[in-house]
Design an enzyme around this catalytic site. Structure first.
Site, PDB file in Angstrom:
ATOM      1  N   ASN A   9       1.656  -2.777   4.384  1.00 14.79           N
ATOM      2  CA  ASN A   9       0.888  -3.933   3.464  1.00 14.79           C
ATOM      3  C   ASN A   9       0.075  -4.567   4.276  1.00 14.79           C
ATOM      4  OD1 ASN A   9       0.122  -4.938   1.042  1.00 14.79           O
ATOM      5  ND2 ASN A   9       0.727  -6.529   1.181  1.00 14.79           N
ATOM      6  N   LYS A  10      -1.245  -5.585   3.744  1.00 15.27           N
ATOM      7  CA  LYS A  10      -1.937  -6.424   4.465  1.00 15.27           C
ATOM      8  C   LYS A  10      -0.839  -7.049   5.620  1.00 15.27           C
ATOM      9  CE  LYS A  10      -5.704  -8.310   5.005  1.00 15.27           C
ATOM     10  NZ  LYS A  10      -6.796  -8.334   4.268  1.00 15.27           N
ATOM     11  N   ASP A  47       0.547  -0.945  -0.418  1.00 14.05           N
ATOM     12  CA  ASP A  47      -0.089  -0.358   0.291  1.00 14.05           C
ATOM     13  C   ASP A  47       0.624   1.415   0.146  1.00 14.05           C
ATOM     14  OD1 ASP A  47      -1.731  -1.996   1.353  1.00 14.05           O
ATOM     15  OD2 ASP A  47      -2.717  -0.565   0.637  1.00 14.05           O
TER      16      ASP A  47
END
Lengths: 275, 275
Positions: A196-197, A186
């Protein structure tokens, strides 16, 4: 005052649960197109200033929204806004294609590629490798609690790519059975950390422990020019199970040292030696 | 031929999804009591031989079931079987209490203890610390797909212990916010690896990366005298989401080097220096 058509795009972005930073940036750019088709002159300028505040606030960890607002000038000239927004949209598509080409070179016959969550850039890499005839397999997490992994599974199925779904907690067990890890991002911070996730950091640690190369795909507009990893504010969404509140921070932070390379449209970034 | 009353305990053990190795060992010992109250002489001896094969097969990675079958002699003497089974049940309870006492000494005021899945021995440690008046907080995972973390949360709630539930994928994010990690074990292999609910290895890696001490609670009957970590066969249970098969191996393997200590009723085992 932002027109209702633009407000509704902002609402849509706030509500989105499955799609990642590239899609968000695309919808953001489209909001600029809508705006510049409705307003001009001083009204446009005011609305652009408002959007510059509101768009990054949709998700403060998302560099792509931040970079988009810097890409569009604050001006009363609607045609200039339109041409810049269209340029950004073009860059997004081109970057993804190039990342698909560069990344697919990393995948060889017999590889088992492990991923987490649904990154459209990772998907592009897998799609490109498949179209080149490479024979590989994908291990992917269901990605609770929004299960975007199931969406990725159905896309892989359409392409005839062999895959195995796992629960998130099995990332450690399956990292050792993989030959390559590929995740999206992201945001890449100024000090090289990947936002990120949540769970990405766990996969990176397990890959490091098992000697499996861990790569990140990220269009260059995801590189945040100012933010450091220690300053990242992680967005949380409400989530409950059986009446209990369950914390649901969307992202975690993977330090540079666990990353073999970041695949961008400009080439693969590798960490400096001293890390 | 095993009597139907014993068969039904075996069925119950095979179907159990929430409770761990201590509870399984307890129900296993109760199966011996049932058997010895129904049969004697040659019939008992034959049934004992059958149970010695069938009980460990319920879950081949569970040392407690294996050790239980070694604890009970193959004999036609029903009263001997009963006294040994009762001794085993007594040992289970005593071991848990002692682990609660030893483990609770590790928890201090202001600590944040992170755990994964629901271990009855970890719960005993937390319960004991709470009854000693220690002021601490617990971070626990929901533990998909069977959500035994929600069961633990409701038990902590009853005791008035402050807790925060997280999704499994956030273990890395929250390890850094913790001061101590405590997990259970289904099995400790001969080479010191911990076999526990999938995700335990990820928590161990994240604790190692963040300098958070990682402890395991395990009654001594969970130490497997013969099995090596490379030989562990990991049980899988069927699981699907939105029509897709999702792999669901129950356990993962945490190597000795990431473990600060294994809390047993005989004391805390620490890894040898050379690891």
């Amino acid at each position: 005052m932002l027109p209702p058509q633009v407000r509704s795009v902002l609402e849509e972005l706030r509500a989105e649960r499955i799609r990642g930073a590239s899609w968000m940036a695309k919808r953001g750019a489209e909001a600029y197109l809508i705006l510049a088709n409705l307003l001009e002159g001083e009204d446009l300028e005011k609305a652009l200033l408002e959007l510059k505040r509101e768009l990054p606030a949709v998700n403060p960890t998302m560099a792509s929204l931040y970079n988009l607002t810097r890409f569009i000038p604050i001006t009363g000239d609607a045609s200039l806004v339109i041409s810049r927004a269209e340029e950004f949209l073009h860059l997004i598509d081109e970057a993804k294609k190039t990342i698909g080409n560069i990344g697919s070179e990393l995948i060889e016959d017999g590889d088992t590629v492990i991923t987490h969550s649904f990154s459209s850039a990772v998907f592009e890499v897998l799609r490109t490798a498949r179209s080149r005839g490479v024979d590989f397999k994908v291990i992917l997490t269901e990605s609770a609690p929004d299960y975007e992994g199931i969406v990725l599974a159905s896309e892989l199925e359409k392409l005839g790519i062999e895959f195995e779904l796992i629960t998130d907690a099995q990332l450690g067990l399956f990292a050792g059975r993989s030959t390559l890890a590929l995740v999206g991002a992201d945001n890449i911070t100024k000090d090289g950390a990947v936002i990120n996730k949540a769970g990405t950091y766990l996969l990176a640690l397990a890959c490091h422990d098992n000697g499996v190369p861990f790569y990140v795909t990220a269009e260059s507009f995801k590189l945040h020019p100012e933010l450091r990893s220690s300053e990242v504010e992680i967005l949380e969404r409400p989530y409950a199970r059986q009446g209990y509140r369950v914390r649901n921070f969307l992202f975690d932070v993977t330090p540079w040292k666990y990353i073999r390379g970041i695949i961008t449209e400009l080439g693969i970034l590798v960490p400096p030696r001293e890390i």
